[in-house]
Scaffold this motif. Structure first.
Motif, mmCIF file in Angstrom:
data_model
loop_
_atom_site.group_PDB
_atom_site.id
_atom_site.type_symbol
_atom_site.label_atom_id
_atom_site.label_comp_id
_atom_site.label_asym_id
_atom_site.label_seq_id
_atom_site.Cartn_x
_atom_site.Cartn_y
_atom_site.Cartn_z
ATOM 1 N N THR A 135 -95.131 -1.679 -16.297
ATOM 2 C CA THR A 135 -96.286 -2.094 -15.501
ATOM 3 C C THR A 135 -97.278 -0.941 -15.380
ATOM 4 O O THR A 135 -96.885 0.178 -15.054
ATOM 5 C CB THR A 135 -95.845 -2.525 -14.093
ATOM 6 N N PRO A 140 -99.615 -5.414 -11.088
ATOM 7 C CA PRO A 140 -99.197 -6.552 -11.912
ATOM 8 C C PRO A 140 -100.295 -7.022 -12.849
ATOM 9 O O PRO A 140 -101.481 -6.967 -12.527
ATOM 10 C CB PRO A 140 -98.861 -7.632 -10.876
ATOM 11 N N GLY A 209 -87.601 -6.304 -9.144
ATOM 12 C CA GLY A 209 -88.006 -5.346 -10.156
ATOM 13 C C GLY A 209 -86.968 -4.260 -10.332
ATOM 14 O O GLY A 209 -85.868 -4.330 -9.770
ATOM 15 N N ALA A 215 -89.927 -8.849 -5.548
ATOM 16 C CA ALA A 215 -91.307 -9.035 -5.983
ATOM 17 C C ALA A 215 -92.139 -9.598 -4.840
ATOM 18 O O ALA A 215 -91.694 -10.511 -4.140
ATOM 19 C CB ALA A 215 -91.363 -9.973 -7.179
ATOM 20 N N THR A 219 -96.158 -13.043 -7.447
ATOM 21 C CA THR A 219 -95.840 -12.226 -8.626
ATOM 22 C C THR A 219 -94.402 -12.479 -9.051
ATOM 23 O O THR A 219 -93.597 -13.019 -8.288
ATOM 24 C CB THR A 219 -96.012 -10.722 -8.350
ATOM 25 N N TRP A 221 -91.223 -10.814 -12.037
ATOM 26 C CA TRP A 221 -90.838 -9.789 -13.012
ATOM 27 C C TRP A 221 -90.312 -10.454 -14.277
ATOM 28 O O TRP A 221 -89.576 -11.449 -14.208
ATOM 29 C CB TRP A 221 -89.764 -8.864 -12.445
ATOM 30 N N HIS A 273 -94.273 -6.301 -14.407
ATOM 31 C CA HIS A 273 -94.621 -7.061 -13.216
ATOM 32 C C HIS A 273 -95.846 -7.905 -13.520
ATOM 33 O O HIS A 273 -96.874 -7.364 -13.953
ATOM 34 C CB HIS A 273 -94.902 -6.075 -12.074
#
Length: 278
Positions: A135, A140, A209, A215, A219, A221, A273
């Protein structure tokens, strides 16, 4: 009075970790189910040899300065995988249900839910604990950029076909942006680059994550690994006789069915992410 009928059957999600992207091996050797180790294959680079004798800038009579060019050697590293044991337990009144009925219920529950449990265990114990975070500092990224980052890193560090690991909530986005297609020959999901895609309910339950940090809302992962080899043991019923399944003090019966898996991957684990909201 309501009439008793059979339970509504279910099917595991077709593109989960047991759905076709992995090499699944049924084993009975208890030693393999305690964990395995091996020497990694494919993690060492294949280099291009430059022969200094073919250098056009060097005259035939000139002497080559310094030491002659040397070819590089790579020592394979040892890798390992630990067991993941999953189970389903059934509890009922000993007066209303037989041992066979309780065992059948636990077995059916395991068959339906074990894939998600294996995914959760693999995500927590391996993916989130071993991943390189790709990331960017800004935070993200769009899911298309996330897939691109994972596949580029996978190609650079492994080079063969790998696997993307996606929570079920990201599946619709993968389809929306035409990031995956279904292989008509095998039924598995693949990216344009040829990597397999596992869409896991157990992944959605975790959605953490690197370091297993949750998260934030909106969002998710994504992870990428090398190929998967999954060793699967036999399903075992505990207890294996009717008598010990009953607690005579309260006349309740308990039966559970469990199975051990060893999920192995190789060379590289990476994470990114991504944003799931517009």
């Amino acid at each position: 009075m309501l009439k008793a009928v059979e339970a509504i059957p279910g099917k595991p999600l077709p593109h989960g970790i047991l759905g076709g992207c992995a090499d699944i091996r049924d084993v009975t050797d208890v030693h393999e189910l305690l964990g395995v180790e091996w020497l990694a294959l494919g993690c060492c680079p294949v280099n291009v040899w430059h022969d200094p004798c073919l250098d056009d800038e060097e005259s035939p009579g000139d002497e080559s300065p310094g030491e002659p060019a040397r070819k590089e050697f790579c020592r394979p590293r040892a890798e390992h995988a630990e067991p993941i044991t999953v189970y389903a337990g059934a509890e009922c009144s000993a007066l209303g249900s037989t041992y066979a009925e309780a065992r059948a219920h636990a077995q059916a529950s395991l068959l339906l839910g074990e894939q998600g449990a294996v995914e959760a265990g693999f995500w927590t114990n391996t993916l989130a604990m071993a991943a390189a975070d790709l990331t960017p500092r800004e935070g993200p990224v769009h899911i298309a950029e996330g897939v691109a980052r994972l596949e580029a890193f996978l190609a650079e560090t492994y080079g063969g076909q790998g696997v993307l690991h996606v929570p079920t909530g990201g599946a619709a986005l993968l389809s929306c942006y035409n990031l995956v297609h279904q292989d008509q020959a095998t039924g598995t999901l693949r990216t344009l680059a040829g990597n397999g895609v596992v869409v896991g309910a157990g992944y959605s339950a975790m959605n953490t994550g690197p370091g297993n940090l949750p998260a934030p809302p909106g969002t998710t992962w994504l992870y990428a690994t090398g190929p998967l080899v999954i060793r699967r043991g036999p399903a075992e019923t505990l207890p294996d006789q009717p008598g010990p399944s009953v607690n005579t003090g309260i006349n309740d019966r308990r039966v559970l069915v469990e199975r051990t898996y060893v999920v192995a991957t190789t060379c590289t684990v990476s994470a990114v992410h991504v944003v799931t909201r517009p």
